[in-house]
Design a protein around this motif. Structure first.
Motif, PDB file in Angstrom:
ATOM      1  N   GLN B  61       0.828  -1.226   0.000  1.00 25.92           N
ATOM      2  CA  GLN B  61       0.000   0.000   0.000  1.00 25.92           C
ATOM      3  C   GLN B  61       0.854   1.265   0.000  1.00 25.92           C
ATOM      4  O   GLN B  61       0.464   2.284  -0.566  1.00 25.92           O
ATOM      5  CB  GLN B  61      -0.980   0.007   1.173  1.00 25.92           C
ATOM      6  CG  GLN B  61      -0.349   0.026   2.540  1.00 25.92           C
ATOM      7  CD  GLN B  61      -1.355   0.441   3.616  1.00 25.92           C
ATOM      8  OE1 GLN B  61      -1.849   1.553   3.658  1.00 25.92           O
ATOM      9  NE2 GLN B  61      -1.680  -0.499   4.499  1.00 25.92           N
ATOM     10  N   TYR B  62       2.052   1.198   0.625  1.00 22.67           N
ATOM     11  CA  TYR B  62       2.861   2.412   0.736  1.00 22.67           C
ATOM     12  C   TYR B  62       3.487   2.787  -0.600  1.00 22.67           C
ATOM     13  O   TYR B  62       3.501   3.949  -0.993  1.00 22.67           O
ATOM     14  CB  TYR B  62       3.910   2.249   1.834  1.00 22.67           C
ATOM     15  CG  TYR B  62       3.267   1.966   3.167  1.00 22.67           C
ATOM     16  CD1 TYR B  62       2.518   2.951   3.807  1.00 22.67           C
ATOM     17  CD2 TYR B  62       3.330   0.703   3.754  1.00 22.67           C
ATOM     18  CE1 TYR B  62       1.864   2.695   4.996  1.00 22.67           C
ATOM     19  CE2 TYR B  62       2.685   0.442   4.951  1.00 22.67           C
ATOM     20  CZ  TYR B  62       1.956   1.431   5.573  1.00 22.67           C
ATOM     21  OH  TYR B  62       1.298   1.186   6.741  1.00 22.67           O
ATOM     22  N   ARG B  64       2.306   1.939  -3.456  1.00 21.93           N
ATOM     23  CA  ARG B  64       1.189   2.333  -4.323  1.00 21.93           C
ATOM     24  C   ARG B  64       0.839   3.813  -4.116  1.00 21.93           C
ATOM     25  O   ARG B  64       0.686   4.566  -5.078  1.00 21.93           O
ATOM     26  CB  ARG B  64      -0.021   1.455  -3.982  1.00 21.93           C
ATOM     27  CG  ARG B  64      -0.853   1.097  -5.176  1.00 21.93           C
ATOM     28  CD  ARG B  64      -1.934   0.113  -4.801  1.00 21.93           C
ATOM     29  NE  ARG B  64      -1.498  -1.264  -4.792  1.00 21.93           N
ATOM     30  CZ  ARG B  64      -1.969  -2.202  -3.937  1.00 21.93           C
ATOM     31  NH1 ARG B  64      -2.852  -1.878  -3.025  1.00 21.93           N
ATOM     32  NH2 ARG B  64      -1.543  -3.440  -4.015  1.00 21.93           N
ATOM     33  N   VAL B  65       0.741   4.211  -2.864  1.00 21.43           N
ATOM     34  CA  VAL B  65       0.396   5.616  -2.584  1.00 21.43           C
ATOM     35  C   VAL B  65       1.531   6.536  -3.002  1.00 21.43           C
ATOM     36  O   VAL B  65       1.305   7.628  -3.534  1.00 21.43           O
ATOM     37  CB  VAL B  65       0.056   5.806  -1.090  1.00 21.43           C
ATOM     38  CG1 VAL B  65      -0.178   7.271  -0.775  1.00 21.43           C
ATOM     39  CG2 VAL B  65      -1.165   5.003  -0.726  1.00 21.43           C
ATOM     40  N   ARG B  68       1.388   6.952  -6.678  1.00 24.63           N
ATOM     41  CA  ARG B  68       0.249   7.809  -7.012  1.00 24.63           C
ATOM     42  C   ARG B  68       0.596   9.274  -6.751  1.00 24.63           C
ATOM     43  O   ARG B  68       0.300  10.155  -7.562  1.00 24.63           O
ATOM     44  CB  ARG B  68      -0.961   7.409  -6.170  1.00 24.63           C
ATOM     45  CG  ARG B  68      -2.169   8.295  -6.377  1.00 24.63           C
ATOM     46  CD  ARG B  68      -3.226   8.016  -5.334  1.00 24.63           C
ATOM     47  NE  ARG B  68      -3.753   6.661  -5.456  1.00 24.63           N
ATOM     48  CZ  ARG B  68      -4.475   6.061  -4.497  1.00 24.63           C
ATOM     49  NH1 ARG B  68      -4.730   6.692  -3.375  1.00 24.63           N
ATOM     50  NH2 ARG B  68      -4.920   4.839  -4.674  1.00 24.63           N
ATOM     51  N   ASP B 236     -10.199   7.321  -4.368  1.00 26.93           N
ATOM     52  CA  ASP B 236      -8.861   6.895  -4.787  1.00 26.93           C
ATOM     53  C   ASP B 236      -7.865   8.037  -4.696  1.00 26.93           C
ATOM     54  O   ASP B 236      -6.865   8.063  -5.392  1.00 26.93           O
ATOM     55  CB  ASP B 236      -8.909   6.333  -6.218  1.00 26.93           C
ATOM     56  CG  ASP B 236      -9.324   7.405  -7.220  1.00 26.93           C
ATOM     57  OD1 ASP B 236      -9.789   8.482  -6.789  1.00 26.93           O
ATOM     58  OD2 ASP B 236      -9.192   7.170  -8.427  1.00 26.93           O
ATOM     59  N   VAL B 238      -6.138   9.337  -1.923  1.00 22.39           N
ATOM     60  CA  VAL B 238      -5.204   9.470  -0.804  1.00 22.39           C
ATOM     61  C   VAL B 238      -3.768   9.643  -1.291  1.00 22.39           C
ATOM     62  O   VAL B 238      -3.313   8.917  -2.158  1.00 22.39           O
ATOM     63  CB  VAL B 238      -5.315   8.242   0.118  1.00 22.39           C
ATOM     64  CG1 VAL B 238      -4.147   8.197   1.074  1.00 22.39           C
ATOM     65  CG2 VAL B 238      -6.613   8.282   0.873  1.00 22.39           C
TER      66      VAL B 238
END
Lengths: 350, 287
Positions: B61-62, B64-65, B68, B236, B238
């Motif tokens: 998740q980290y 990915r963020v 992004r 989506d 964050v």
């Protein structure tokens, strides 16, 4: 390592703060609390009667209490976290035990609250229950032909872009119940993963995760959202005053319940005023104050009966212990908190 | 140096030094120290371990963020550049009257004096389902009913951030273009180069410092933003700063939040030093 040493470690930052903080005179009371909990309608008379000046700082979420207290003491005298956030404050030594003999109406408060695990530790009481309610769901009746009765409606593809959900670990509680996992405060890793999957599945349907009461009101007001969860009583009454009709409901999968209580911060120099405030808060002025301002139910049903109209008393479920018992009262997640918050963050990171 | 001189230079240097130590060095050191600590109910305890950094690598998740966030910051900087360069060029070379030039320049810079929150909020009222844009499109018949595609998504975030940070792109480019002596362009023309070649070989290289400075500032500001996701971002939306905020708040995991902040700081410092090098490489060089 003790809290004291932990505080000493970050004291460099704290020192600069405390050096600029004014010295608090006797008779001053600094509250870290929710909006409405220090409303002038009952604070003004309190100040007049006791000579204690009340300053309130408002929090946006339960997550704000521990970091604010961890960043150094001496600023706040009373805090009002919800029942899932009280335990870590007790464990971290941020708050003092309550002398319940000094709370005149203590015995009238719902026993369920007085005996709650969250506010009791080592045979001592650490908080004075103030208000409670449900994390209900609500919808715009003009947009639904049939009244929704289940959480599953928030997963209905037909409602794509019209759904909102609270940006909080509570989202996992909702998804877990939809999965049939009802022990929502003790979910296993597998159950959390299943709930996470469910939320990822729902995400494309979600317009926006709401984080503040005002934001949710805005989302309804601007026509963006038709169904969501909500702090029962609060946002719906704000919307009503804006002329937008919403209907609250408790889904068949049940709803979470919350209870806010006041805690005394360790080492407060304003203990006298603090107890005076707690006595006011648990009697008619405070109890009907919060019911009228926030639309929440009162923790002291005896006081509530005295100052509420029969209609209000009934609509706030003050006469219905079964309703209170049916709610899944928030619990502290302890060391499992990380697992829940990480899962929720992962949903938003997808 | 005599003692008096030394004392004098110390007196001059110490306030900024003190400032740097107290407000930069100390907080960042505390952050770094925290990043090696570990969580233990109810809060966290001192330790020296790399668990937090391992966690950032282990949990997708980290990354990915982070990706992004880089993507959004990159898009914001790109759009800001594409809009700001022609605008600054127009101001410097095409607008002849100084008063008009000043007015147009201030039109871009003045919004900086208005609260960021207010400016971001404005976009919400423009892009919303019942917003200004939808009302316009419906009343002109372009849309038959209001669309919800304008707000609460990444495009809305890029738009808002571009608008909010574009002054930081216009200002350095304007300054760089203004410094170019007109004689250089005349010389280029005298030597038979057409206007496009003059732009590519003279104006663009000489304004590179402004572009790099503007790009760096816009990118870093957008990279660290956490208001736009909150106001106009969707489910989506964050970004990395939001995750850090959540670790310091909801998760009560300051060590992990600190590790993330350190990673973010390293990335920003890397970008700044890279741009610094790039700027020095290209500074004043004509090809």
């Amino acid at each position: 390592m003790t809290t004291k040493r932990f505080l000493a470690t970050i004291s460099l930052a704290a020192m600069t703060i405390s050096a600029t903080a004014p010295a608090f005179a006797e008779g001053e009371l600094n509250l870290l609390t929710w909006e409405g909990y220090a409303d002038s309608s009952f604070i003004k008379p309190f100040e007049k009667a006791t000579g204690c000046t009340v300053n309130a700082t408002y929090v946006g979420s339960n997550d704000d209490f521990a970091p604010k207290l961890a960043a150094g003491g001496g600023v706040f005298d009373l805090v009002s976290p919800s029942i899932d956030t009280t335990a870590p404050l007790i464990a971290a030594g941020f708050v003092e035990p309550i002398d319940t003999d000094r709370i005149g109406r203590w015995g009238e408060i719902y026993e369920k609250f007085r005996k709650a695990d969250g506010i009791n530790a080592d045979g001592k009481v650490y908080a004075v229950p103030f208000a409670w309610g449900a994390i209900a769901f609500m919808y715009r009746p003009d947009k639904f032909e049939e009244a929704p009765t289940s959480i599953a409606t928030l997963w209905d593809p037909a409602l794509e872009g019209r759904i909102s959900l609270w940006d909080d670990k509570s989202a996992l509680y909702v998804a877990a119940r939809l999965n049939g996992d009802n022990d929502i405060y003790h979910l296993t890793d597998a159950q959390i993963e299943a709930a996470q999957k469910k939320l990822v599945e729902q995400r494309p349907l979600v317009r926006k995760y709401w984080s503040t009461a005002g934001e949710l009101v805005d989302l309804y007001k601007s026509g963006e959202v038709w169904i969501s969860n909500t702090w029962a009583g609060y946002q719906s009454s704000l919307l009503k005053s804006e002329g937008i009709e919403v209907v609250e409901f408790i889904p068949k999968e049940n709803a979470e319940g919350w209870m806010d209580s006041f805690m005394i911060v360790k080492g407060t120099p304003n203990e006298d005023c603090a107890y005076k405030f707690l006595n006011m808060a648990t009697s008619e002025p405070g109890q009907c104050g919060v019911a009228n301002v926030n639309g929440y139910s009162a923790a002291n049903p005896v006081a509530a009966k005295q100052c509420m109209t029969p209609e209000q008393y009934t609509s706030l479920h003050q006469d219905d212990p079964d309703y209170l018992d049916s709610l899944l009262l928030w619990e502290n997640l302890g060391p499992r908190l990380q697992a829940y918050t990480n899962a929720w963050n992962a949903v938003k990171a997808q | 140096m005599t003692a008096v001189q030394r004392l004098r230079s110390a007196a001059v240097l110490s306030p900024p030094l003190l400032w740097t130590v107290v407000f930069m060095f100390v907080p960042y050191s505390i952050l770094l120290v925290y990043s090696f600590w570990k969580t233990q109910y109810p809060i966290f305890v001192p330790a020296f371990q790399l668990g937090n950094y391992m966690e950032l690598v282990r949990d997708p998740q980290y990354l990915r963020v982070l990706l992004r966030t880089l993507k959004i910051a990159g898009l914001v900087s790109f759009f800001a550049l594409v809009l700001a360069y022609p605008y600054a060029y127009f101001l410097v070379f095409k607008v002849k009257r100084p008063s008009v030039r000043l007015t147009l320049y201030m039109a871009v810079v003045a919004p900086l004096w208005v609260s960021y929150l207010l400016r971001a909020y404005t976009w919400k009222t423009i892009l919303g389902t019942q917003g200004v844009l939808n009302s316009f499109l419906v009343s002109t018949g372009i849309l038959s009913e209001p669309s919800s595609i304008f707000l609460y998504n990444q495009a809305a975030m890029v738009l808002t951030l571009t608008y909010v940070f574009i002054p930081f792109m216009v200002m350095p480019i304007y300054a760089a273009l203004e410094k170019i002596p007109p004689s250089l362009k005349e010389a280029s023309a005298d030597l038979g180069e057409n206007r496009l070649a003059t732009f590519l070989k003279v104006t663009l290289p000489l304004s590179m410092t402004g572009i790099v400075a503007g790009f760096t500032m816009t990118f870093c500001l957008a990279f660290g933003d956490f208001i736009a996701p909150f106001l106009v971002g969707g489910p989506d939306g964050v970004m990395i700063a939001n995750v850090i905020a959540s670790q310091f708040g909801a998760a009560l995991n300051w060590p992990l939040g600190s590790a993330l902040a350190v990673v973010m700081l390293v990335i920003v410092l890397g970008i700044i030093s890279a741009s610094d090098r790039f700027e020095r490489l290209g500074a004043g060089r004509l090809t």
